[in-house]
Design an enzyme around this catalytic site. Structure first.
Site, short mmCIF file in Angstrom:
data_model
loop_
_atom_site.label_atom_id
_atom_site.label_comp_id
_atom_site.label_asym_id
_atom_site.label_seq_id
_atom_site.Cartn_x
_atom_site.Cartn_y
_atom_site.Cartn_z
N ILE A 10 0.88 -1.21 -0.11
CA ILE A 10 -0.01 -0.18 0.01
C ILE A 10 0.94 1.14 0.12
O ILE A 10 0.48 2.27 -1.04
CB ILE A 10 -0.94 -0.16 1.31
N ASN A 53 9.96 -6.70 4.41
CA ASN A 53 9.11 -7.70 3.45
C ASN A 53 8.93 -6.90 2.36
O ASN A 53 7.74 -6.81 1.57
CB ASN A 53 7.52 -7.68 4.10
N ALA A 71 4.44 1.42 8.03
CA ALA A 71 5.35 0.19 8.39
C ALA A 71 4.79 -0.80 9.33
O ALA A 71 4.57 -0.09 10.64
CB ALA A 71 6.60 0.85 8.69
N SER A 82 -7.12 -1.29 10.21
CA SER A 82 -7.58 -2.42 9.76
C SER A 82 -8.84 -2.92 10.06
O SER A 82 -9.08 -2.56 10.89
CB SER A 82 -6.43 -3.53 9.87
N TYR A 101 -2.38 -9.56 15.80
CA TYR A 101 -2.38 -8.42 14.55
C TYR A 101 -3.30 -7.41 14.78
O TYR A 101 -3.35 -6.20 14.84
CB TYR A 101 -2.38 -8.97 13.16
N LYS A 115 -3.66 -3.07 16.04
CA LYS A 115 -4.10 -1.86 15.23
C LYS A 115 -5.31 -1.31 16.55
O LYS A 115 -5.44 -0.19 16.23
CB LYS A 115 -4.91 -2.47 14.04
N ASN A 128 -9.98 -5.33 2.35
CA ASN A 128 -8.95 -6.26 1.65
C ASN A 128 -8.40 -5.61 0.37
O ASN A 128 -8.92 -5.74 -0.64
CB ASN A 128 -9.48 -7.51 1.55
N GLY A 184 -9.68 -18.62 12.96
CA GLY A 184 -9.68 -17.08 13.20
C GLY A 184 -10.39 -16.39 11.78
O GLY A 184 -10.32 -15.23 12.07
N ASP A 185 -10.85 -17.13 10.89
CA ASP A 185 -11.66 -16.38 9.94
C ASP A 185 -13.00 -16.13 10.39
O ASP A 185 -13.64 -16.99 10.94
CB ASP A 185 -11.78 -17.37 8.53
N1 UFG Z 1 -9.08 -17.68 1.40
C1 UFG Z 1 -8.92 -18.77 1.05
N2 UFG Z 1 -7.95 -19.70 0.40
C2 UFG Z 1 -6.71 -19.06 0.62
C3 UFG Z 1 -6.53 -17.62 1.24
C4 UFG Z 1 -7.76 -17.08 1.62
O1 UFG Z 1 -10.17 -19.61 0.89
O2 UFG Z 1 -5.79 -19.68 0.13
C5 UFG Z 1 -10.11 -17.01 1.97
C6 UFG Z 1 -10.05 -16.61 3.54
O3 UFG Z 1 -10.48 -17.62 4.07
C7 UFG Z 1 -11.00 -15.48 3.48
C8 UFG Z 1 -10.56 -14.78 2.28
O4 UFG Z 1 -10.05 -15.76 1.49
O5 UFG Z 1 -12.11 -15.88 3.57
C9 UFG Z 1 -9.70 -13.62 2.30
O6 UFG Z 1 -8.44 -13.96 3.07
P1 UFG Z 1 -7.18 -13.26 3.08
O7 UFG Z 1 -6.22 -13.91 4.05
O8 UFG Z 1 -7.12 -12.58 1.64
O9 UFG Z 1 -7.76 -11.95 3.76
P2 UFG Z 1 -8.35 -11.70 5.27
O10 UFG Z 1 -9.72 -11.27 5.13
O11 UFG Z 1 -8.03 -13.09 6.13
O12 UFG Z 1 -7.25 -10.81 5.97
C10 UFG Z 1 -7.09 -9.39 5.51
C11 UFG Z 1 -5.68 -8.77 5.58
C12 UFG Z 1 -5.53 -8.90 7.01
C13 UFG Z 1 -6.59 -8.11 7.71
C14 UFG Z 1 -8.30 -8.61 7.58
C15 UFG Z 1 -8.92 -7.60 7.89
O13 UFG Z 1 -4.92 -10.00 5.13
O14 UFG Z 1 -4.18 -8.02 7.26
O15 UFG Z 1 -8.25 -8.64 5.89
O16 UFG Z 1 -10.36 -8.05 7.80
F1 UFG Z 1 -6.32 -8.02 9.09
#
Ligand code: UFG
Length: 350
Positions: free
Chosen positions: A17, A40, A87, A130, A155, A159, A185, A301-302
């Site tokens: 970003i 990173n 950062a 976030s 994480y 925030k 996202n 955690g999802d």
């Molecule tokens: N997903 C899959 N397969 C994968 C990767 C992700 O099905 O291989 C799904 C996850 O379960 C989720 C969706 O895709 O339902 C999005 O997952 P991401 O890992 O891309 O993003 P997240 O929503 O988990 O996390 C993002 C940022 C975090 C932030 C969060 C805030 O990566 O830094 O949004 O909601 F904290």
């Protein structure tokens, strides 16, 4: 007489970003400097920024938590009008595995950079927050007044703590004007195709994983659960083009400049909930490439669903997203093709 450009210090300027925000800042006639330790990212990002904008951004290599480095930067630069603090460490699963590192890094760096801002009377401060701060909520969409549920990861907790810290500091020091931007996202890449997401190591986010599966770098996308109570059983998120998020930082700075005192939170999302399958389909539609998928177990955690209400950013910052998720996925694919200069394999073609 030429008016002096506003000088903005971007921390994490080589990140996903941060680098896109630098381009928007340069376009908006800001003078930009950066601090990045490339933990990173790589220094090539600044070469790419130069190719796109024609501007060489001065990057100071080091850690934002290093107070001596911050002082050296100030001595060299003489004045700084505003700071955008990107950062931070940002992997949810990594933060669960190593919370000490996350608290130390994310809180430590925020503490030093905000102390530095106060010490040198830098009056505009933008903080990367976030959607993770909302925790596992059920009432959707979320707006800035939605009560926060407990964060699902260290994480997210960093925030929440960051926002709390900044709120107290803004209250005690009203001359320090603060905007906290809650990103949903981010996906996609710069329209030039010359800049995009480039984390070191294996990606953990859905969009780069789709790209890898489409280009046969990996066998398939494992969908983490298809038994959620959503329209197709997969999780819902709010995907937003990274350049839209980036542009909001310019809007936030312009907004802060006009305020006498300020501590405001803004959601930055598209306002639309999109399932995992829908994001994959959007990619398939614009690229005509079939993405192999397999259904896996739910990821710890999802949350089932989260998406934003972004009316506050529209009303107060005049910010509205310009790109669709199709355009975002197309740009991410273009970036990938330019990066590897490699055609997708026959296996992946429709
Ligand atoms: N997903 C899959 N397969 C994968 C990767 C992700 O099905 O291989 C799904 C996850 O379960 C989720 C969706 O895709 O339902 C999005 O997952 P991401 O890992 O891309 O993003 P997240 O929503 O988990 O996390 C993002 C940022 C975090 C932030 C969060 C805030 O990566 O830094 O949004 O909601 F904290």
């Amino acid at each position: 007489m030429n008016k002096r450009k506003q000088k903005i210090l971007v921390t994490g300027g080589a990140g996903y970003i941060g680098s896109h925000a630098i381009i928007e800042l340069i376009d908006a006639e800001y003078d930009v400097i950066s601090i990045d330790n490339f933990s990173n990212s790589t220094k090539d990002t600044f070469t790419r920024i130069k190719k796109i904008t024609g501007v060489s951004v001065r990057n100071y290599v080091g850690d934002v938590a290093d107070v001596a480095l911050l002082e050296r930067v100030f001595k060299k630069e003489k004045h700084i009008d505003g700071i955008i603090h990107f950062a931070a460490l940002k992997s949810v699963p990594e933060s669960v595995a190593d919370p000490i590192r996350y608290y130390e890094n994310n809180i430590g760096s925020l503490f030093s950079i905000i102390s530095f801002a106060k010490k040198h009377n830098i009056t505009q401060f933008v903080f990367s927050s976030s959607a993770a701060v909302y925790g596992d909520i059920t009432k959707l969409p979320v707006n800035e007044k939605t009560p926060l549920a407990p964060p699902a990861s260290p994480y997210g907790a960093t925030k929440v703590m960051g926002e709390m810290m900044l709120r107290d500091i803004a209250h005690a020091s009203p001359e320090l004007k603060i905007a906290m931007l809650r990103y949903f996202n981010p996906i996609g890449a710069h329209t030039s195709g010359m800049l995009g997401e480039l984390p070191l190591g294996a990606p953990a986010n859905l969009a780069p994983i789709i790209i890898e599966a489409a280009s046969s770098v990996r066998k398939n996308v494992t969908i983490f659960g298809n038994n959620y109570s959503t329209r197709d059983g997969t999780c819902i998120r709010d995907y937003i083009h990274v350049s839209d998020i980036a542009r909001a930082h310019v809007d936030a700075l312009r907004f802060l400049q006009k305020q006498k005192n300020c501590c405001e939170i803004f959601n930055l999302g598209s306002g639309k909930g999109v399932t995992v399958l829908e994001l994959i389909q959007a990619f398939e539609k614009v690229t005509e490439i079939v993405v192999p998928v397999t259904i896996g177990k739910r990821r710890a955690g999802d949350m089932a669903a989260i998406y934003s209400d972004c009316r506050k950013a529209k009303k107060m910052l005049g910010w509205v997203p310009r790109f669709s998720i199709q355009e975002a996925m197309q740009s991410a694919w273009q970036w990938h093709l330019n990066l590897v200069s490699k055609k997708p394999s026959k296996r992946a073609l429709k």
